[in-house]
Design an enzyme around this catalytic site. Structure first.
Site, mmCIF file in Angstrom:
data_model
loop_
_atom_site.group_PDB
_atom_site.id
_atom_site.type_symbol
_atom_site.label_atom_id
_atom_site.label_comp_id
_atom_site.label_asym_id
_atom_site.label_seq_id
_atom_site.Cartn_x
_atom_site.Cartn_y
_atom_site.Cartn_z
ATOM 1 N N HIS A 115 2.258 8.385 0.449
ATOM 2 C CA HIS A 115 3.607 7.972 0.045
ATOM 3 C C HIS A 115 3.894 8.413 -1.379
ATOM 4 O O HIS A 115 3.177 8.027 -2.307
ATOM 5 C CB HIS A 115 3.764 6.452 0.172
ATOM 6 C CG HIS A 115 3.888 5.989 1.579
ATOM 7 N ND1 HIS A 115 4.132 4.671 1.902
ATOM 8 C CD2 HIS A 115 3.789 6.649 2.755
ATOM 9 C CE1 HIS A 115 4.186 4.552 3.221
ATOM 10 N NE2 HIS A 115 3.990 5.736 3.759
ATOM 11 N N TYR B 159 9.752 -3.531 -0.828
ATOM 12 C CA TYR B 159 9.540 -4.864 -1.404
ATOM 13 C C TYR B 159 10.925 -5.511 -1.534
ATOM 14 O O TYR B 159 11.793 -4.955 -2.203
ATOM 15 C CB TYR B 159 8.886 -4.775 -2.769
ATOM 16 C CG TYR B 159 7.438 -4.329 -2.763
ATOM 17 C CD1 TYR B 159 7.100 -2.983 -2.664
ATOM 18 C CD2 TYR B 159 6.410 -5.261 -2.857
ATOM 19 C CE1 TYR B 159 5.781 -2.577 -2.656
ATOM 20 C CE2 TYR B 159 5.080 -4.869 -2.843
ATOM 21 C CZ TYR B 159 4.782 -3.523 -2.743
ATOM 22 O OH TYR B 159 3.456 -3.122 -2.727
ATOM 23 N N PRO C 119 -1.311 -10.172 -3.821
ATOM 24 C CA PRO C 119 -1.261 -8.842 -3.174
ATOM 25 C C PRO C 119 -0.019 -8.025 -3.498
ATOM 26 O O PRO C 119 0.072 -6.869 -3.095
ATOM 27 C CB PRO C 119 -1.300 -9.209 -1.686
ATOM 28 C CG PRO C 119 -0.752 -10.592 -1.618
ATOM 29 C CD PRO C 119 -1.192 -11.268 -2.880
ATOM 30 N N LYS D 252 -3.507 -4.386 -5.702
ATOM 31 C CA LYS D 252 -4.592 -3.999 -6.611
ATOM 32 C C LYS D 252 -5.965 -4.522 -6.200
ATOM 33 O O LYS D 252 -6.976 -4.109 -6.770
ATOM 34 C CB LYS D 252 -4.278 -4.487 -8.038
ATOM 35 C CG LYS D 252 -3.077 -3.793 -8.653
ATOM 36 C CD LYS D 252 -3.304 -2.305 -8.796
ATOM 37 C CE LYS D 252 -2.089 -1.587 -9.313
ATOM 38 N NZ LYS D 252 -2.100 -0.158 -8.908
ATOM 39 N N TYR E 166 1.683 1.118 -10.521
ATOM 40 C CA TYR E 166 1.559 1.033 -9.059
ATOM 41 C C TYR E 166 0.576 2.088 -8.533
ATOM 42 O O TYR E 166 -0.261 1.803 -7.682
ATOM 43 C CB TYR E 166 2.932 1.215 -8.414
ATOM 44 C CG TYR E 166 3.009 0.797 -6.960
ATOM 45 C CD1 TYR E 166 2.957 1.735 -5.939
ATOM 46 C CD2 TYR E 166 3.158 -0.537 -6.606
ATOM 47 C CE1 TYR E 166 3.041 1.364 -4.608
ATOM 48 C CE2 TYR E 166 3.249 -0.931 -5.279
ATOM 49 C CZ TYR E 166 3.180 0.026 -4.283
ATOM 50 O OH TYR E 166 3.265 -0.347 -2.958
HETATM 51 C C1 PHB Z 1 -0.433 -3.856 3.078
HETATM 52 O O1 PHB Z 1 -0.226 -2.724 3.568
HETATM 53 O O2 PHB Z 1 -0.977 -4.777 3.718
HETATM 54 C C2 PHB Z 1 0.038 -4.124 1.691
HETATM 55 C C3 PHB Z 1 0.631 -3.102 0.976
HETATM 56 C C4 PHB Z 1 1.103 -3.352 -0.315
HETATM 57 C C5 PHB Z 1 0.959 -4.607 -0.866
HETATM 58 C C6 PHB Z 1 0.327 -5.617 -0.154
HETATM 59 C C7 PHB Z 1 -0.117 -5.377 1.147
HETATM 60 O O3 PHB Z 1 1.427 -4.841 -2.106
#
Ligand code: PHB
Ligand code: APR
Length: 391
Positions: free
Chosen positions: A72, A200, A292, A296, A384
């Site tokens: 990505h 997000y 999460p 990280k 990120y």
């Molecule tokens: C996930 O793919 O489970 C995932 C991705 C990004 C995050 C948290 C979980 O910030």
């Protein structure tokens, strides 16, 4: 039995450390209280920094990752019916990889099975002794028998609820914690992801995250109260609530289906200091937990293992103790930056029940600033994708 390095815990941190040390000719034994099947089926996150991919590749466990991952170049934020794309590649010069942590667990277990590494599963009542002696010992019970292992070093890779951190005297260890007033309800489904990148979502009904494991397997998360009961969440209720929080066009295109897995995880920021006590070194979730939101957790565990393995290899190869002495400080410098970013992302994207009207306005202003500022987007992007790993 004497072993050079005893490793407590066969999660990603413990297995990766064993892999790196074994490749360097250093004997290890991994003690794990669970069964291999239990470890293989655990569903966790799935976003990897390039630094993590590079290190996994360096130690020969990234072949399948590189074949099956999604790459990505960007990530999206949605709020107030709007969507802002953060150009990770353009702003920070790096992309991220989507590859389930459960797959990394399997790849590491397969690599060890092939190499004949000593992994003692279902090791009960593990206890650590003589941590400040030159030869510490680990005791454990298996099949009703008590065993003792002498070693040079112990690596505590046994996660947040493990015994290793508990073995450090209270007067030596300091802990820093923020427990968030909400949790994440996650759902895994064999449905086409709603978008080709992660979204997000900051919504008045709470946070949501749209992520994936492949082009046919999706992972979605909803912010729920910290005391939520999974029994109260049918698949239908989950999909309906997700649609309410998504931007309209995304909600219209959302493919729904039966859940493969559904679970609730609390959110916490946690750091223990120092990461070393005598001959014991903590790595991964045993030392620190991040919410999460910044993705990280696994990346920090891999960075710890990278520093610890280099320090132990330098010790065994040339008797150097400067890297083992600097291990805690080196890791914590990176850990706290990832802690700040994960806490900031959580504050930016979640609805806090106790937030004042002023704080809500400030959060909205921060999102508006992010939307219009290349500088602000660059700060998000570089954190990120992962800050550079110090040598
Ligand atoms: C996930 O793919 O489970 C995932 C991705 C990004 C995050 C948290 C979980 O910030
Ligand atoms: N004795 C033996 N093994 C133990 C004990 C114990 N007393 N306590 C815990 N363990 C084992 C657990 O069963 C688990 O398999 O230690 C392992 C710890 O693994 P993880 O929790 O996966 O921690 P870590 O390897 O540090 O991985 C960190 O995992 O949870 C994600 O988000 C987290 O991505 C981060 C990564």
């Amino acid at each position: 039995m004497h072993i050079q390095v005893a490793i407590i815990g066969a999660g990603p941190a413990g297995l990766l450390l064993a892999r790196v040390l074994e490749l360097a000719g250093i004997e290890t034994a991994v003690l794990e209280r669970r069964t291999p099947d239990y470890l293989r089926q655990r569903i966790r996150a799935g976003l990897l920094e390039q630094g993590t991919v590079d290190f996994l590749s360096e130690v020969g466990v990234a072949a399948r990752l590189k074949r099956e991952r999604l790459i990505h170049q960007g990530v999206k934020l949605a709020f107030g019916g709007k969507r802002v794309r953060i150009d990770l590649e353009g702003l920070a010069g790096r992309a991220v990889s989507i590859y389930g942590q459960a797959e990394i667990q399997k790849d590491l277990m397969d690599a060890h099975a092939g190499a004949g590494t000593t992994i003692i599963y279902e090791a009960q009542d593990v206890s650590l002794h003589g941590l400040t002696d030159s030869t510490p010992r680990v005791r454990y019970r298996q099949n009703g028998l008590t065993h003792e292992m002498a070693c040079d070093f112990i690596a505590g890779c046994d996660g947040f609820h493990g015994v290793s951190r508990q073995a450090i005297p209270q007067e030596v260890i300091s802990t820093y914690e923020r427990v968030y007033p909400f949790a994440w309800l996650g759902l895994l489904s064999d449905t086409r992801p709603v978008n080709d990148e992660l979204i997000y979502v900051n919504h008045e009904r709470g946070f949501a995250l749209c992520t994936m494991r492949s082009r046919t397997r999706s992972r979605y998360y909803l912010q729920v109260s910290a005391h939520e009961d999974i029994e109260d969440w049918s698949d239908d209720r989950f999909w309906t609530e997700l649609k309410r929080r998504l931007p309209r066009d995304a909600a219209r295109g959302l493919e729904t289906g039966p859940s493969i897995e559904k679970s609730i995880a609390p959110l916490r920021s946690f750091v223990a200091e120092p990461l070393r006590y005598g001959r014991l070194f903590l790595a991964g979730d045993a030392a620190h937990i991040v919410p999460p939101t910044g993705a990280k957790g696994l990346n920090l565990a891999v960075a710890d293992v990278r520093y610890l393995s280099r320090a132990l290899i330098a010790y065994y190869r040339s008797g150097r103790t400067d890297l083992t002495d600097a291990y805690s400080e080196t890791c914590l410098a990176r850990v706290w930056k990832a802690q700040r970013f994960s806490w900031w992302m959580t504050n930016l994207t979640h609805r806090f029940p106790e937030a004042s009207p002023f704080e809500r306005r400030a959060q909205a202003a921060e999102l508006a600033y992010l939307e219009g500022s290349r500088a602000a987007q660059t700060v998000l992007a570089e954190n990120y994708v992962g800050l550079p790993l110090s040598e």
